[in-house]
Design an enzyme around this catalytic site. Structure first.
Site, PDB file in Angstrom:
ATOM      1  N   ASN A   9       0.844  -1.114  -0.319  1.00  0.00           N
ATOM      2  CA  ASN A   9       0.147  -0.257  -0.013  1.00  0.00           C
ATOM      3  C   ASN A   9       1.313   1.421  -0.271  1.00  0.00           C
ATOM      4  O   ASN A   9       1.504   1.771   1.180  1.00  0.00           O
ATOM      5  CB  ASN A   9      -1.198   0.137   1.107  1.00  0.00           C
ATOM      6  N   TRP A  10       0.772   2.158  -1.561  1.00  0.00           N
ATOM      7  CA  TRP A  10       2.318   3.055  -1.520  1.00  0.00           C
ATOM      8  C   TRP A  10       1.768   4.194  -0.827  1.00  0.00           C
ATOM      9  O   TRP A  10       1.814   5.038  -0.669  1.00  0.00           O
ATOM     10  CB  TRP A  10       2.089   2.863  -2.512  1.00  0.00           C
ATOM     11  N   LYS A  11       0.313   3.969  -0.173  1.00  0.00           N
ATOM     12  CA  LYS A  11      -0.196   5.530   0.390  1.00  0.00           C
ATOM     13  C   LYS A  11      -0.219   6.966  -0.749  1.00  0.00           C
ATOM     14  O   LYS A  11       0.196   6.109  -1.720  1.00  0.00           O
ATOM     15  CB  LYS A  11      -0.032   5.603   1.816  1.00  0.00           C
ATOM     16  N   HIS A  95      -9.764   1.321   4.723  1.00  0.00           N
ATOM     17  CA  HIS A  95      -8.319   1.290   5.929  1.00  0.00           C
ATOM     18  C   HIS A  95      -8.410   2.079   6.747  1.00  0.00           C
ATOM     19  O   HIS A  95      -9.532   3.078   7.317  1.00  0.00           O
ATOM     20  CB  HIS A  95      -6.911   2.027   4.720  1.00  0.00           C
ATOM     21  N   GLU A  97      -6.500   4.402   7.987  1.00  0.00           N
ATOM     22  CA  GLU A  97      -6.948   5.824   7.804  1.00  0.00           C
ATOM     23  C   GLU A  97      -7.779   6.564   7.117  1.00  0.00           C
ATOM     24  O   GLU A  97      -8.156   8.275   7.629  1.00  0.00           O
ATOM     25  CB  GLU A  97      -5.521   6.296   6.558  1.00  0.00           C
ATOM     26  N   GLU A 167      -5.339  -4.938  10.487  1.00  0.00           N
ATOM     27  CA  GLU A 167      -4.477  -3.738  10.419  1.00  0.00           C
ATOM     28  C   GLU A 167      -4.794  -3.154  11.953  1.00  0.00           C
ATOM     29  O   GLU A 167      -5.250  -2.373  11.756  1.00  0.00           O
ATOM     30  CB  GLU A 167      -4.992  -3.204   9.475  1.00  0.00           C
ATOM     31  N   GLY A 173       2.036   1.859  10.205  1.00  0.00           N
ATOM     32  CA  GLY A 173       3.136   3.570  10.302  1.00  0.00           C
ATOM     33  C   GLY A 173       3.482   3.795  11.774  1.00  0.00           C
ATOM     34  O   GLY A 173       4.065   4.922  11.712  1.00  0.00           O
ATOM     35  N   SER A 212       2.968  -2.705  10.425  1.00  0.00           N
ATOM     36  CA  SER A 212       4.742  -2.306  10.301  1.00  0.00           C
ATOM     37  C   SER A 212       5.353  -3.545  10.470  1.00  0.00           C
ATOM     38  O   SER A 212       6.134  -4.193  10.967  1.00  0.00           O
ATOM     39  CB  SER A 212       4.957  -1.599  11.708  1.00  0.00           C
ATOM     40  N   GLY A 234       4.780   1.099   4.712  1.00  0.00           N
ATOM     41  CA  GLY A 234       6.161   1.319   4.688  1.00  0.00           C
ATOM     42  C   GLY A 234       7.413   1.452   3.886  1.00  0.00           C
ATOM     43  O   GLY A 234       7.693   1.293   2.626  1.00  0.00           O
TER      44      GLY A 234
HETATM   45  C1  PEP Z   1      -1.148   0.111   6.219  1.00  0.00           C
HETATM   46  O1  PEP Z   1      -0.875   1.316   5.709  1.00  0.00           O
HETATM   47  O2  PEP Z   1      -1.667  -0.641   5.611  1.00  0.00           O
HETATM   48  C2  PEP Z   1       0.062  -0.057   6.523  1.00  0.00           C
HETATM   49  C3  PEP Z   1      -0.038  -1.667   7.490  1.00  0.00           C
HETATM   50  O3  PEP Z   1       1.383   0.347   6.848  1.00  0.00           O
HETATM   51  P1  PEP Z   1       2.556   0.400   8.109  1.00  0.00           P
HETATM   52  O4  PEP Z   1       3.380  -1.240   7.046  1.00  0.00           O
HETATM   53  O5  PEP Z   1       3.617   1.931   7.894  1.00  0.00           O
HETATM   54  O6  PEP Z   1       2.681   0.244   9.095  1.00  0.00           O
END
Ligand code: PEP
Length: 251
Positions: A9-11, A95, A97, A167, A173, A212, A234
Site C-alpha cells: 500500500n503505497w499510500k 483502511h 486512515e 490491521e 506506521g 509495521s 512503509g
Molecule cells: C498500511 O498502511 O496498510 C500499513 C500496514 O502501513 P505500515 O506497514 O507502514 O504500518
C-alpha cells in the site's frame, strides 16, 4: 497450504520517476520467486503508469479507495468502473486512515466493498482496533462489528472473493508491530467468526496482517497458521525491503 499474498500500500507516495525505478526492481526481483502472489496498491494518478509497467508480469495492482456509486455528480471521486478500465485487480476499502481521517463509517465501507465486488474486482477489507479499544479488551467486538456490516450488506459468502486485512490501528506506521501471537489470535477469531456462518470456506479465507511489517519480522508473522500474507505500507516503498518480505512469503 494457501499461497501467501503480499500487497503493498503505497499510500500518498511516489513520483513517476520513483515509481518506475521501484516497479522495475520489483518485477526483476519477483522473477523466480514461487509459492507467493504479490500486488501493489498505488495512488489513482499512477494507475496508467503501473498498468504499463506491470503488463505481462506476475505482479498485480490496484487502488487504495473508490467511491461507492457507479457514476454521477460526485466531483473529485473515482468509480470502480474507472479502476477496471485500468486493469485493477484489487481495491483497498476501509483502511484505518480513511476511517479516521475521512470519517468513513463501517456502513460506507460495506457499500464500497459491494461496489468493488459487483464490478468483479477484489476488495481488500481492512479491519482493526485502536490501542484504546485493545486496552479496553474490545478488539473482538470492534473487529466483529466491522465484519458484521459487510455481512449485512453483502452476505458471508462474499468473503469467498475478498481479502480481509487485519490491521491494528496502533501498529500502522508506528514501528510497533503486533507480535505473531497477538496477530494470530485475532486472525483465528476472524476465521472462526466467518466459519461460524459457513464452515466450508473458513479455512480458505485469505486474511492478511498489516501494521509495521518489515524485512525482519515478516517471516515469523507469516509462519502463524491463520496469517495468509501481509498488507505492507512503509516497507513497500523500498524495493529491497518489499522483496525481502515477498521472499519471506515464498514456500
Ligand atoms: C498500511 O498502511 O496498510 C500499513 C500496514 O502501513 P505500515 O506497514 O507502514 O504500518
Amino acid at each position: 497450504m494457501q499461497r501467501k499474498l503480499i500487497i503493498g500500500n503505497w499510500k500518498m507516495n511516489g513520483t513517476l520517476a520513483k515509481n518506475e525505478a521501484l516497479l522495475k526492481k520489483l518485477t526483476d526481483g519477483v522473477t523466480g520467486m514461487s509459492g507467493m502472489d504479490c500486488a501493489v496498491c498505488v495512488p489513482f494518478p499512477y494507475l496508467a503508469q503501473t498498468q504499463a509497467l506491470l503488463r505481462g508480469t506476475s505482479i498485480k495492482y490496484g487502488a487504495q479507495n473508490v467511491h461507492q456509486a457507479e457514476k454521477g455528480a460526485y466531483t473529485g471521486e473515482v468509480s470502480v468502473h474507472m479502476l477496471r478500465d485500468f486493469g485493477c485487480n484489487y481495491v483497498i476499502v476501509g483502511h484505518s486512515e480513511r476511517r479516521t481521517l475521512s470519517g468513513e463509517s463501517s456502513g460506507l465501507v460495506a457499500e464500497k466493498y459491494a461496489s468493488v465486488q459487483k464490478a468483479g474486482l477484489t476488495p481488500i477489507l481492512c479491519v482493526g482496533e485502536t490501542l484504546e479499544q485493545r486496552e479496553a479488551n474490545m478488539t473482538e467486538t470492534v473487529v466483529g462489528e466491522q465484519l458484521a456490516e459487510v455481512i449485512k450488506v453483502r452476505g458471508v459468502q462474499s468473503f469467498r472473493t475478498a481479502v480481509i486485512a487485519y490491521e491494528p490501528v496502533w501498529a500502522i506506521g508506528t514501528g510497533r508491530t503486533a507480535s505473531p501471537e497477538q496477530a494470530q489470535e485475532v486472525h483465528a477469531f476472524i476465521r472462526k467468526k466467518i466459519a461460524g456462518f459457513d464452515e466450508d470456506f473458513g479455512h480458505a479465507l485469505c486474511i492478511l496482517y498489516g501494521g509495521s511489517v518489515n524485512a525482519s519480522n515478516a517471516a515469523e508473522l507469516f509462519a502463524m497458521p491463520d496469517i495468509n500474507g501481509g498488507l505492507i505500507g512503509g516497507a513497500s516503498l523500498v524495493a529491497e525491503d518489499f522483496l525481502a518480505i515477498c521472499r519471506a512469503g515464498t514456500s
